[in-house]
Design a protein around this motif. Sequence first.
Motif, PDB file in Angstrom:
ATOM      1  N   SER A 182       0.821  -1.206   0.000  1.00  0.00           N
ATOM      2  CA  SER A 182       0.000   0.000   0.000  1.00  0.00           C
ATOM      3  C   SER A 182       0.856   1.258   0.000  1.00  0.00           C
ATOM      4  O   SER A 182       1.967   1.274   0.539  1.00  0.00           O
ATOM      5  CB  SER A 182      -0.914   0.000   1.237  1.00  0.00           C
ATOM      6  OG  SER A 182      -1.488   1.264   1.438  1.00  0.00           O
ATOM      7  N   GLU A 194       5.613  -0.747  -5.733  1.00  0.00           N
ATOM      8  CA  GLU A 194       6.252  -1.851  -6.441  1.00  0.00           C
ATOM      9  C   GLU A 194       7.423  -2.434  -5.646  1.00  0.00           C
ATOM     10  O   GLU A 194       7.844  -3.557  -5.904  1.00  0.00           O
ATOM     11  CB  GLU A 194       6.773  -1.366  -7.805  1.00  0.00           C
ATOM     12  CG  GLU A 194       5.682  -0.876  -8.749  1.00  0.00           C
ATOM     13  CD  GLU A 194       4.676  -1.971  -9.053  1.00  0.00           C
ATOM     14  OE1 GLU A 194       5.110  -3.093  -9.387  1.00  0.00           O
ATOM     15  OE2 GLU A 194       3.469  -1.706  -8.948  1.00  0.00           O
ATOM     16  N   ARG A 197       6.252  -5.274  -3.474  1.00  0.00           N
ATOM     17  CA  ARG A 197       5.610  -6.194  -4.414  1.00  0.00           C
ATOM     18  C   ARG A 197       6.674  -7.009  -5.152  1.00  0.00           C
ATOM     19  O   ARG A 197       6.567  -8.238  -5.269  1.00  0.00           O
ATOM     20  CB  ARG A 197       4.753  -5.431  -5.424  1.00  0.00           C
ATOM     21  CG  ARG A 197       3.941  -6.344  -6.344  1.00  0.00           C
ATOM     22  CD  ARG A 197       3.448  -5.614  -7.574  1.00  0.00           C
ATOM     23  NE  ARG A 197       4.524  -5.487  -8.567  1.00  0.00           N
ATOM     24  CZ  ARG A 197       4.814  -6.426  -9.462  1.00  0.00           C
ATOM     25  NH1 ARG A 197       4.137  -7.565  -9.504  1.00  0.00           N
ATOM     26  NH2 ARG A 197       5.796  -6.257 -10.318  1.00  0.00           N
ATOM     27  N   ASP A 209       0.087  -9.506  -8.584  1.00  0.00           N
ATOM     28  CA  ASP A 209      -0.628  -8.497  -9.367  1.00  0.00           C
ATOM     29  C   ASP A 209      -1.518  -7.722  -8.410  1.00  0.00           C
ATOM     30  O   ASP A 209      -2.469  -8.277  -7.857  1.00  0.00           O
ATOM     31  CB  ASP A 209      -1.458  -9.183 -10.458  1.00  0.00           C
ATOM     32  CG  ASP A 209      -2.200  -8.201 -11.347  1.00  0.00           C
ATOM     33  OD1 ASP A 209      -2.241  -6.993 -11.010  1.00  0.00           O
ATOM     34  OD2 ASP A 209      -2.751  -8.632 -12.372  1.00  0.00           O
ATOM     35  N   LEU A 210      -1.219  -6.457  -8.196  1.00  0.00           N
ATOM     36  CA  LEU A 210      -1.974  -5.670  -7.226  1.00  0.00           C
ATOM     37  C   LEU A 210      -3.413  -5.447  -7.660  1.00  0.00           C
ATOM     38  O   LEU A 210      -4.257  -5.089  -6.833  1.00  0.00           O
ATOM     39  CB  LEU A 210      -1.275  -4.332  -6.976  1.00  0.00           C
ATOM     40  CG  LEU A 210       0.132  -4.445  -6.383  1.00  0.00           C
ATOM     41  CD1 LEU A 210       0.729  -3.064  -6.148  1.00  0.00           C
ATOM     42  CD2 LEU A 210       0.115  -5.240  -5.087  1.00  0.00           C
ATOM     43  N   ASP A 211      -3.703  -5.684  -8.932  1.00  0.00           N
ATOM     44  CA  ASP A 211      -5.087  -5.580  -9.410  1.00  0.00           C
ATOM     45  C   ASP A 211      -5.815  -6.922  -9.324  1.00  0.00           C
ATOM     46  O   ASP A 211      -7.023  -6.995  -9.546  1.00  0.00           O
ATOM     47  CB  ASP A 211      -5.108  -5.076 -10.863  1.00  0.00           C
ATOM     48  CG  ASP A 211      -4.608  -3.645 -10.978  1.00  0.00           C
ATOM     49  OD1 ASP A 211      -4.900  -2.846 -10.061  1.00  0.00           O
ATOM     50  OD2 ASP A 211      -3.922  -3.334 -11.965  1.00  0.00           O
ATOM     51  N   ASN A 212      -5.066  -7.983  -9.035  1.00  0.00           N
ATOM     52  CA  ASN A 212      -5.652  -9.312  -8.874  1.00  0.00           C
ATOM     53  C   ASN A 212      -4.931 -10.009  -7.731  1.00  0.00           C
ATOM     54  O   ASN A 212      -4.297 -11.045  -7.895  1.00  0.00           O
ATOM     55  CB  ASN A 212      -5.537 -10.117 -10.171  1.00  0.00           C
ATOM     56  CG  ASN A 212      -6.249 -11.464 -10.075  1.00  0.00           C
ATOM     57  OD1 ASN A 212      -7.097 -11.679  -9.206  1.00  0.00           O
ATOM     58  ND2 ASN A 212      -5.901 -12.381 -10.955  1.00  0.00           N
ATOM     59  N   PHE A 213      -5.037  -9.393  -6.567  1.00  0.00           N
ATOM     60  CA  PHE A 213      -4.277  -9.792  -5.390  1.00  0.00           C
ATOM     61  C   PHE A 213      -4.569 -11.235  -4.987  1.00  0.00           C
ATOM     62  O   PHE A 213      -3.671 -11.966  -4.549  1.00  0.00           O
ATOM     63  CB  PHE A 213      -4.627  -8.834  -4.253  1.00  0.00           C
ATOM     64  CG  PHE A 213      -3.711  -8.894  -3.076  1.00  0.00           C
ATOM     65  CD1 PHE A 213      -2.445  -8.332  -3.129  1.00  0.00           C
ATOM     66  CD2 PHE A 213      -4.117  -9.488  -1.899  1.00  0.00           C
ATOM     67  CE1 PHE A 213      -1.594  -8.363  -2.036  1.00  0.00           C
ATOM     68  CE2 PHE A 213      -3.270  -9.528  -0.798  1.00  0.00           C
ATOM     69  CZ  PHE A 213      -2.014  -8.961  -0.873  1.00  0.00           C
TER      70      PHE A 213
END
Length: 300
Positions: A182, A194, A197, A209-213
């Motif tokens: 975050s 990133e 991540r 994938d932060l959009d598909n955690f």
Amino acid sequence: MLTKIVAFFMTIVSFFNILFAGYIKHYHNNRIFLDEYYTDRKNDRQKYDLVFPKNAGGNLGLVLCIHGGGWVEGKKDNYTDSLFQVSEEKGVAAACLNYRYISKNVSYDDILDDISSALAAIKAKGAEYGVCFDKVLLTGISAGGHLSLLYAYTKKDIAPIKPVCVVELCGPTDLENPFFYSVENRVGASVGVEYFRNIISNGIGFDIDLDNFDAARTAMKKYSPVNYVDENTVPTVFGHGEIDNIVPYQNSLDLNAKLNEFNVEHTFISFPNSNHECEDKDSISAIMKLFFEYIDTYLK
């Protein structure tokens, strides 16, 4: 930002070393091995330091210090001076190690293998002097705390030297916590979300994938110590700053709840008004007191 992270952990280690001042003069009482390789690769990231009493024989407990630094920085040397008090005061062996940093070619599994290799080499070194290191207390700060927990909780039945307890500070226990990724995270705010991540993706061997955690949760769980707690988990002491904005305080609350659920012996020390730097010296002193008590209880 990474420099600041390492600076916090150096501050804590310096405090430990202040406590240990006055013991360093007793070199003549110890067998000392510095910068020993624990693999045949001759890699500087695969070395250990070891100290144990010259008069030791038979079975002997070991304290193993695992450095922090976000899994991508730090070094064993930050603990080397501290090994002497442990050996002198408690009559046990003490060691610290370098491990390979997380990268696209090095995962958490590889670091756990490094710890096993170091323990095997340390055990063999002891055997040369008629000493059998038969049990180990693992200790570390931040990333070193995570690795201490993960190793002790997952390798206790197969490790070259049996883990019997852990003492750690502010170590990640649950990599699924979104706070790591975050912008509210101090590191994320400074260098971008990133950063963790990418490190944790390499560590777990799965691209987060932060959009598909949710897709990464299974891999995250595998390297989260909280998921391995059961009735056989080793006794644990841990501390955490209540306003930590790098490793979420919730991680330690969750570990505490899980250890309570399985009636595992443990002590959780909360650091009021402390960030990831664990600024409260009274709480640090309480952790150190328990550290030495655990040595007496579990390594003797």
